[in-house]
Design a protein around this motif. Structure first.
Motif, PDB file in Angstrom:
ATOM      1  N   LYS A   1      -4.718   7.795  -8.454  1.00 25.43           N
ATOM      2  CA  LYS A   1      -4.222   8.223  -7.146  1.00 25.43           C
ATOM      3  C   LYS A   1      -3.189   7.213  -6.654  1.00 25.43           C
ATOM      4  CE  LYS A   1      -6.428   9.535  -2.763  1.00 25.43           C
ATOM      5  NZ  LYS A   1      -7.741   9.608  -2.104  1.00 25.43           N
ATOM      6  N   ALA A   2      -2.056   7.696  -6.128  1.00 28.44           N
ATOM      7  CA  ALA A   2      -1.001   6.806  -5.638  1.00 28.44           C
ATOM      8  C   ALA A   2      -1.505   5.985  -4.448  1.00 28.44           C
ATOM      9  CB  ALA A   2       0.231   7.602  -5.236  1.00 28.44           C
ATOM     10  N   LEU A   3      -1.048   4.728  -4.378  1.00 26.81           N
ATOM     11  CA  LEU A   3      -1.479   3.856  -3.286  1.00 26.81           C
ATOM     12  C   LEU A   3      -1.125   4.435  -1.918  1.00 26.81           C
ATOM     13  CD1 LEU A   3      -0.670   0.254  -4.584  1.00 26.81           C
ATOM     14  CD2 LEU A   3      -2.878   1.396  -4.488  1.00 26.81           C
TER      15      LEU A   3
ATOM     16  N   MET B   1       0.834  -1.205   0.000  1.00 32.07           N
ATOM     17  CA  MET B   1       0.000   0.000   0.000  1.00 32.07           C
ATOM     18  C   MET B   1       0.870   1.257   0.000  1.00 32.07           C
ATOM     19  SD  MET B   1      -3.229  -0.370  -0.320  1.00 32.07           S
ATOM     20  CE  MET B   1      -3.617   1.327   0.113  1.00 32.07           C
ATOM     21  N   HIS B   2       2.005   1.197   0.679  1.00 32.85           N
ATOM     22  CA  HIS B   2       2.900   2.360   0.712  1.00 32.85           C
ATOM     23  C   HIS B   2       3.832   2.302  -0.503  1.00 32.85           C
ATOM     24  CE1 HIS B   2       1.870   4.166   4.648  1.00 32.85           C
ATOM     25  NE2 HIS B   2       1.437   2.947   4.892  1.00 32.85           N
ATOM     26  N   SER B   3       3.242   2.571  -1.678  1.00 30.42           N
ATOM     27  CA  SER B   3       4.008   2.600  -2.918  1.00 30.42           C
ATOM     28  C   SER B   3       3.401   3.654  -3.835  1.00 30.42           C
ATOM     29  CB  SER B   3       3.988   1.228  -3.602  1.00 30.42           C
ATOM     30  OG  SER B   3       2.700   0.926  -4.083  1.00 30.42           O
ATOM     31  N   ALA B   4       4.130   3.976  -4.900  1.00 34.40           N
ATOM     32  CA  ALA B   4       3.689   5.034  -5.821  1.00 34.40           C
ATOM     33  C   ALA B   4       2.805   4.506  -6.940  1.00 34.40           C
ATOM     34  CB  ALA B   4       4.910   5.743  -6.406  1.00 34.40           C
TER      35      ALA B   4
ATOM     36  N   ARG C   1      -2.251   6.579   3.610  1.00 36.24           N
ATOM     37  CA  ARG C   1      -2.198   7.674   4.589  1.00 36.24           C
ATOM     38  C   ARG C   1      -3.590   8.046   5.089  1.00 36.24           C
ATOM     39  NH1 ARG C   1       2.139  11.411   1.252  1.00 36.24           N
ATOM     40  NH2 ARG C   1       4.016  10.198   1.789  1.00 36.24           N
ATOM     41  N   ALA C   2      -4.591   7.803   4.250  1.00 38.61           N
ATOM     42  CA  ALA C   2      -5.974   8.097   4.649  1.00 38.61           C
ATOM     43  C   ALA C   2      -6.615   6.922   5.387  1.00 38.61           C
ATOM     44  CB  ALA C   2      -6.799   8.451   3.414  1.00 38.61           C
ATOM     45  N   GLY C   3      -5.823   5.854   5.602  1.00 38.17           N
ATOM     46  CA  GLY C   3      -6.336   4.688   6.314  1.00 38.17           C
ATOM     47  C   GLY C   3      -7.204   3.783   5.470  1.00 38.17           C
TER      48      GLY C   3
END
Length: 323
Positions: free
Chosen positions: A141-143, A132-135, A148-150
Protein backbone atom coordinates in the motif's frame (compact mmCIF):
# COMPACT_ATOMS: atom_id res chain seq x y z
CA UNK A 1 -33.33 10.88 -23.56
CA UNK A 2 -30.10 12.85 -24.03
CA UNK A 3 -28.11 11.80 -27.07
CA UNK A 4 -24.39 11.61 -26.51
CA UNK A 5 -21.99 12.79 -29.16
CA UNK A 6 -20.15 9.88 -30.76
CA UNK A 7 -16.62 9.35 -29.47
CA UNK A 8 -13.94 10.32 -31.95
CA UNK A 9 -11.62 7.37 -32.49
CA UNK A 10 -7.99 8.45 -32.77
CA UNK A 11 -6.02 6.64 -35.47
CA UNK A 12 -2.79 5.65 -33.72
CA UNK A 13 0.55 5.43 -35.51
CA UNK A 14 4.13 4.41 -34.72
CA UNK A 15 6.12 7.30 -33.23
CA UNK A 16 9.70 6.68 -32.10
CA UNK A 17 11.70 9.16 -30.05
CA UNK A 18 11.76 11.43 -27.02
CA UNK A 19 9.72 14.54 -26.34
CA UNK A 20 11.12 16.77 -23.60
CA UNK A 21 8.08 18.26 -21.90
CA UNK A 22 8.11 21.21 -19.52
CA UNK A 23 5.43 19.72 -17.28
CA UNK A 24 2.89 22.27 -16.05
CA UNK A 25 1.89 22.79 -12.44
CA UNK A 26 -0.95 20.63 -11.10
CA UNK A 27 -0.75 17.85 -13.67
CA UNK A 28 0.44 14.35 -12.83
CA UNK A 29 3.22 12.83 -14.92
CA UNK A 30 0.86 10.16 -16.26
CA UNK A 31 -1.82 12.69 -17.22
CA UNK A 32 0.83 14.75 -19.02
CA UNK A 33 2.00 11.62 -20.85
CA UNK A 34 -1.53 10.67 -21.93
CA UNK A 35 -2.24 14.19 -23.23
CA UNK A 36 0.93 14.25 -25.33
CA UNK A 37 0.38 10.68 -26.52
CA UNK A 38 -3.08 11.72 -27.73
CA UNK A 39 -1.71 14.86 -29.45
CA UNK A 40 0.89 12.77 -31.29
CA UNK A 41 -1.51 9.88 -31.95
CA UNK A 42 1.31 7.61 -30.75
CA UNK A 43 0.84 3.85 -30.35
CA UNK A 44 3.21 3.30 -27.44
CA UNK A 45 4.46 5.70 -24.77
CA UNK A 46 6.01 5.90 -21.31
CA UNK A 47 7.73 8.43 -19.07
CA UNK A 48 11.08 8.29 -17.28
CA UNK A 49 9.97 8.58 -13.67
CA UNK A 50 7.29 10.66 -12.01
CA UNK A 51 7.39 14.36 -11.26
CA UNK A 52 5.00 15.50 -8.52
CA UNK A 53 1.84 17.36 -9.67
CA UNK A 54 3.05 20.36 -7.61
CA UNK A 55 6.38 20.37 -9.49
CA UNK A 56 7.09 21.72 -12.95
CA UNK A 57 9.93 21.20 -15.39
CA UNK A 58 11.76 18.53 -17.34
CA UNK A 59 9.76 15.36 -17.98
CA UNK A 60 11.20 13.22 -20.81
CA UNK A 61 8.40 11.32 -22.54
CA UNK A 62 9.39 8.23 -24.53
CA UNK A 63 7.59 6.90 -27.59
CA UNK A 64 7.92 3.60 -29.42
CA UNK A 65 11.49 2.27 -29.44
CA UNK A 66 12.60 4.93 -26.93
CA UNK A 67 10.56 3.22 -24.20
CA UNK A 68 13.20 0.46 -24.22
CA UNK A 69 15.70 2.93 -22.78
CA UNK A 70 13.47 4.97 -20.46
CA UNK A 71 14.85 3.22 -17.36
CA UNK A 72 18.24 4.84 -18.03
CA UNK A 73 16.80 8.20 -16.95
CA UNK A 74 15.49 6.75 -13.69
CA UNK A 75 19.06 6.38 -12.42
CA UNK A 76 20.33 9.68 -13.85
CA UNK A 77 21.26 12.64 -11.58
CA UNK A 78 18.60 15.35 -11.49
CA UNK A 79 18.79 19.09 -10.79
CA UNK A 80 16.01 21.07 -9.11
CA UNK A 81 15.26 24.65 -8.14
CA UNK A 82 13.15 24.93 -5.00
CA UNK A 83 12.00 27.51 -2.49
CA UNK A 84 11.56 26.57 1.18
CA UNK A 85 9.49 28.99 3.28
CA UNK A 86 11.06 29.21 6.74
CA UNK A 87 9.21 29.17 10.05
CA UNK A 88 6.26 26.99 9.01
CA UNK A 89 6.13 23.19 8.87
CA UNK A 90 3.25 21.31 7.21
CA UNK A 91 1.91 17.77 7.20
CA UNK A 92 3.06 17.17 3.61
CA UNK A 93 6.28 19.19 3.52
CA UNK A 94 4.76 21.51 0.92
CA UNK A 95 2.08 24.20 0.66
CA UNK A 96 -0.72 21.63 0.21
CA UNK A 97 -0.54 20.30 3.75
CA UNK A 98 -1.97 21.46 7.05
CA UNK A 99 0.20 23.76 9.14
CA UNK A 100 1.80 21.81 12.00
CA UNK A 101 3.94 24.48 13.62
CA UNK A 102 4.89 28.15 13.28
CA UNK A 103 8.17 29.51 14.57
CA UNK A 104 9.82 32.91 14.46
CA UNK A 105 12.55 33.46 11.91
CA UNK A 106 15.44 35.82 12.60
CA UNK A 107 16.90 36.84 9.21
CA UNK A 108 19.97 38.11 11.03
CA UNK A 109 20.88 34.52 11.89
CA UNK A 110 20.94 33.52 8.22
CA UNK A 111 24.50 34.66 7.62
CA UNK A 112 26.58 33.44 4.67
CA UNK A 113 28.67 31.45 7.15
CA UNK A 114 25.58 29.74 8.62
CA UNK A 115 24.22 28.90 5.18
CA UNK A 116 27.62 27.55 4.11
CA UNK A 117 27.67 25.32 7.19
CA UNK A 118 24.20 23.89 6.46
CA UNK A 119 25.06 23.55 2.78
CA UNK A 120 28.10 21.44 3.66
CA UNK A 121 26.00 19.37 6.10
CA UNK A 122 23.65 18.30 3.28
CA UNK A 123 26.22 17.80 0.51
CA UNK A 124 27.53 14.33 -0.32
CA UNK A 125 26.12 11.07 1.04
CA UNK A 126 23.18 11.75 3.38
CA UNK A 127 20.27 9.78 4.84
CA UNK A 128 16.62 10.72 4.39
CA UNK A 129 13.45 9.38 5.98
CA UNK A 130 10.92 9.15 3.11
CA UNK A 131 7.85 11.37 3.61
CA UNK A 132 4.46 9.84 4.44
CA UNK A 133 3.02 11.65 1.41
CA UNK A 134 4.93 9.57 -1.14
CA UNK A 135 4.27 6.65 -3.47
CA UNK A 136 6.62 4.28 -1.65
CA UNK A 137 4.90 1.01 -0.74
CA UNK A 138 4.47 -0.50 2.72
CA UNK A 139 2.78 -3.93 2.79
CA UNK A 140 1.57 -3.37 -0.77
CA UNK A 141 0.00 0.00 0.00
CA UNK A 142 1.36 3.46 -0.92
CA UNK A 143 2.48 5.59 2.02
CA UNK A 144 0.20 8.45 0.94
CA UNK A 145 -2.79 6.14 1.42
CA UNK A 146 -1.83 5.61 5.06
CA UNK A 147 -1.27 9.35 5.42
CA UNK A 148 -4.73 10.16 4.06
CA UNK A 149 -6.21 7.75 6.60
CA UNK A 150 -4.33 9.55 9.39
CA UNK A 151 -1.99 6.62 9.99
CA UNK A 152 1.77 7.12 10.30
CA UNK A 153 3.99 4.11 9.65
CA UNK A 154 7.64 3.61 10.41
CA UNK A 155 9.96 4.30 7.47
CA UNK A 156 13.58 3.22 7.25
CA UNK A 157 16.08 5.96 6.35
CA UNK A 158 17.43 5.78 2.81
CA UNK A 159 20.91 6.63 1.53
CA UNK A 160 20.96 9.28 -1.20
CA UNK A 161 23.67 11.51 -2.64
CA UNK A 162 23.60 15.28 -2.98
CA UNK A 163 26.13 16.00 -5.74
CA UNK A 164 25.86 19.80 -5.50
CA UNK A 165 23.86 22.20 -3.32
CA UNK A 166 23.45 25.98 -3.30
CA UNK A 167 21.48 27.87 -0.64
CA UNK A 168 20.56 31.55 -0.69
CA UNK A 169 18.22 33.74 1.37
CA UNK A 170 15.07 34.68 -0.52
CA UNK A 171 11.55 35.91 0.15
CA UNK A 172 8.02 34.59 -0.43
CA UNK A 173 5.31 37.24 -0.60
CA UNK A 174 5.67 40.17 1.77
CA UNK A 175 8.53 39.88 4.24
CA UNK A 176 8.35 36.07 4.50
CA UNK A 177 11.87 34.73 4.69
CA UNK A 178 12.70 31.74 2.54
CA UNK A 179 15.67 29.76 1.28
CA UNK A 180 16.22 29.27 -2.45
CA UNK A 181 17.67 25.82 -3.12
CA UNK A 182 19.49 24.61 -6.24
CA UNK A 183 20.35 20.93 -5.89
CA UNK A 184 21.76 18.16 -8.07
CA UNK A 185 20.97 14.80 -6.52
CA UNK A 186 20.80 11.07 -7.02
CA UNK A 187 17.82 8.87 -7.71
CA UNK A 188 15.48 8.55 -4.73
CA UNK A 189 16.10 12.00 -3.23
CA UNK A 190 13.00 13.74 -1.86
CA UNK A 191 13.36 17.50 -2.30
CA UNK A 192 10.47 18.16 0.09
CA UNK A 193 12.32 16.23 2.77
CA UNK A 194 15.55 18.06 1.95
CA UNK A 195 13.74 21.41 2.38
CA UNK A 196 12.28 20.27 5.70
CA UNK A 197 15.65 19.03 6.94
CA UNK A 198 17.38 22.28 5.94
CA UNK A 199 14.70 24.23 7.81
CA UNK A 200 15.23 22.01 10.86
CA UNK A 201 18.99 22.53 10.68
CA UNK A 202 18.41 26.30 10.61
CA UNK A 203 16.33 25.97 13.78
CA UNK A 204 13.01 27.21 12.46
CA UNK A 205 11.49 24.52 10.22
CA UNK A 206 10.38 24.94 6.59
CA UNK A 207 8.15 23.67 3.82
CA UNK A 208 8.44 23.87 0.03
CA UNK A 209 6.41 26.46 -1.84
CA UNK A 210 8.04 25.97 -5.26
CA UNK A 211 9.71 23.04 -7.04
CA UNK A 212 11.02 22.89 -10.60
CA UNK A 213 13.19 20.23 -12.24
CA UNK A 214 15.64 21.95 -14.54
CA UNK A 215 17.75 18.99 -15.69
CA UNK A 216 17.69 15.21 -15.75
CA UNK A 217 20.67 13.26 -17.02
CA UNK A 218 21.94 16.23 -19.04
CA UNK A 219 18.54 17.01 -20.59
CA UNK A 220 17.92 20.63 -19.64
CA UNK A 221 14.70 22.62 -19.40
CA UNK A 222 15.86 24.95 -22.20
CA UNK A 223 15.29 22.04 -24.62
CA UNK A 224 11.73 21.44 -23.43
CA UNK A 225 8.40 22.36 -24.99
CA UNK A 226 5.30 23.29 -22.99
CA UNK A 227 1.98 21.47 -23.23
CA UNK A 228 0.23 24.71 -24.22
CA UNK A 229 2.69 25.20 -27.09
CA UNK A 230 2.16 21.61 -28.28
CA UNK A 231 -1.62 22.05 -28.25
CA UNK A 232 -1.30 25.15 -30.45
CA UNK A 233 0.87 23.38 -33.06
CA UNK A 234 -0.03 21.56 -36.24
CA UNK A 235 0.49 17.81 -36.27
CA UNK A 236 3.71 18.10 -38.29
CA UNK A 237 5.07 20.70 -35.88
CA UNK A 238 4.37 18.39 -32.94
CA UNK A 239 6.19 15.51 -34.64
CA UNK A 240 9.14 17.84 -35.25
CA UNK A 241 9.41 18.26 -31.45
CA UNK A 242 10.09 14.54 -31.04
CA UNK A 243 13.83 14.06 -30.72
CA UNK A 244 15.70 10.95 -31.79
CA UNK A 245 15.72 7.80 -29.66
CA UNK A 246 19.42 8.22 -28.88
CA UNK A 247 18.68 11.49 -27.07
CA UNK A 248 18.56 9.22 -24.01
CA UNK A 249 21.99 7.78 -24.80
CA UNK A 250 24.14 10.93 -24.76
CA UNK A 251 26.38 9.53 -22.01
CA UNK A 252 27.00 6.25 -23.86
CA UNK A 253 30.13 5.34 -25.80
CA UNK A 254 29.60 4.91 -29.55
CA UNK A 255 30.35 1.83 -31.65
CA UNK A 256 29.55 1.51 -35.36
CA UNK A 257 29.32 -1.89 -37.07
CA UNK A 258 29.52 -2.70 -40.76
CA UNK A 259 26.57 -4.25 -42.55
CA UNK A 260 27.35 -7.93 -41.88
CA UNK A 261 28.36 -7.36 -38.25
CA UNK A 262 25.25 -5.22 -37.64
CA UNK A 263 23.00 -8.06 -38.80
CA UNK A 264 24.64 -10.51 -36.43
CA UNK A 265 24.48 -8.04 -33.53
CA UNK A 266 20.76 -7.48 -34.17
CA UNK A 267 20.31 -11.26 -33.93
CA UNK A 268 21.61 -11.03 -30.37
CA UNK A 269 25.10 -12.36 -31.10
CA UNK A 270 28.17 -11.02 -29.34
CA UNK A 271 30.73 -9.36 -31.57
CA UNK A 272 34.49 -9.22 -31.02
CA UNK A 273 36.52 -6.12 -31.83
CA UNK A 274 39.19 -3.63 -30.71
CA UNK A 275 36.99 -1.95 -28.12
CA UNK A 276 37.94 -0.94 -24.61
CA UNK A 277 35.76 -2.18 -21.77
CA UNK A 278 32.71 0.05 -21.35
CA UNK A 279 29.53 -0.41 -19.30
CA UNK A 280 27.25 1.55 -21.64
CA UNK A 281 27.55 1.61 -25.43
CA UNK A 282 25.18 2.84 -28.13
CA UNK A 283 25.59 0.64 -31.21
CA UNK A 284 24.95 1.87 -34.76
CA UNK A 285 24.86 0.25 -38.16
CA UNK A 286 25.97 1.74 -41.48
CA UNK A 287 24.26 2.03 -44.86
CA UNK A 288 22.03 3.57 -43.66
CA UNK A 289 23.31 4.81 -40.31
CA UNK A 290 20.80 3.71 -37.67
CA UNK A 291 20.73 2.97 -33.96
CA UNK A 292 20.63 -0.79 -33.35
CA UNK A 293 20.51 -0.88 -29.56
CA UNK A 294 22.65 -0.65 -26.45
CA UNK A 295 25.35 -2.99 -25.23
CA UNK A 296 28.39 -3.22 -23.00
CA UNK A 297 31.97 -4.19 -23.81
CA UNK A 298 33.88 -6.72 -21.71
CA UNK A 299 37.28 -8.17 -22.72
CA UNK A 300 36.87 -7.13 -26.35
CA UNK A 301 33.35 -8.51 -26.69
CA UNK A 302 30.39 -6.29 -27.58
CA UNK A 303 27.50 -7.83 -25.62
CA UNK A 304 23.91 -6.80 -26.54
CA UNK A 305 21.67 -5.50 -23.74
CA UNK A 306 18.59 -3.96 -25.41
CA UNK A 307 17.97 -4.15 -29.16
CA UNK A 308 15.63 -2.36 -31.53
CA UNK A 309 13.57 -4.60 -33.78
CA UNK A 310 14.07 -4.49 -37.57
CA UNK A 311 10.53 -3.06 -37.86
CA UNK A 312 11.34 -0.25 -35.40
CA UNK A 313 14.54 0.59 -37.30
CA UNK A 314 12.63 0.63 -40.60
CA UNK A 315 9.90 2.91 -39.19
CA UNK A 316 12.52 5.31 -37.74
CA UNK A 317 14.31 5.52 -41.07
CA UNK A 318 11.06 6.05 -42.98
CA UNK A 319 10.01 8.89 -40.67
CA UNK A 320 13.38 10.69 -40.80
CA UNK A 321 13.37 14.04 -42.63
CA UNK A 322 14.54 13.77 -46.22
CA UNK A 323 17.85 15.50 -46.95
Amino acid sequence: MIERAPRIRVQRRPVHGVLLLDKPLGLSSNNALQKVKWLLRAEKAGHTGTLDPLATGVLPLCFGAATKFSALQLDAPKTYEAVALLGITTSTGDAEGEVLQRRDVDPGQLTPERLAQVQAQFTGAIRQVPPMHSALKKDGKALYEYARAGVEVERAPRDVTIHALELAVSQVGKAQTAIKIIVTCSKGTYIRTLGEDIGQALGCGAHLTFLRRIDTGGLGVQRCVTLAALEAMTEDERLACVQSVDTLLAQHERVTLDESEAGRFLSGLRRRGPWADAPAVAVYGTRPRALLGVAHVAQGELIPDRLLSPLEIQQILESAPRA
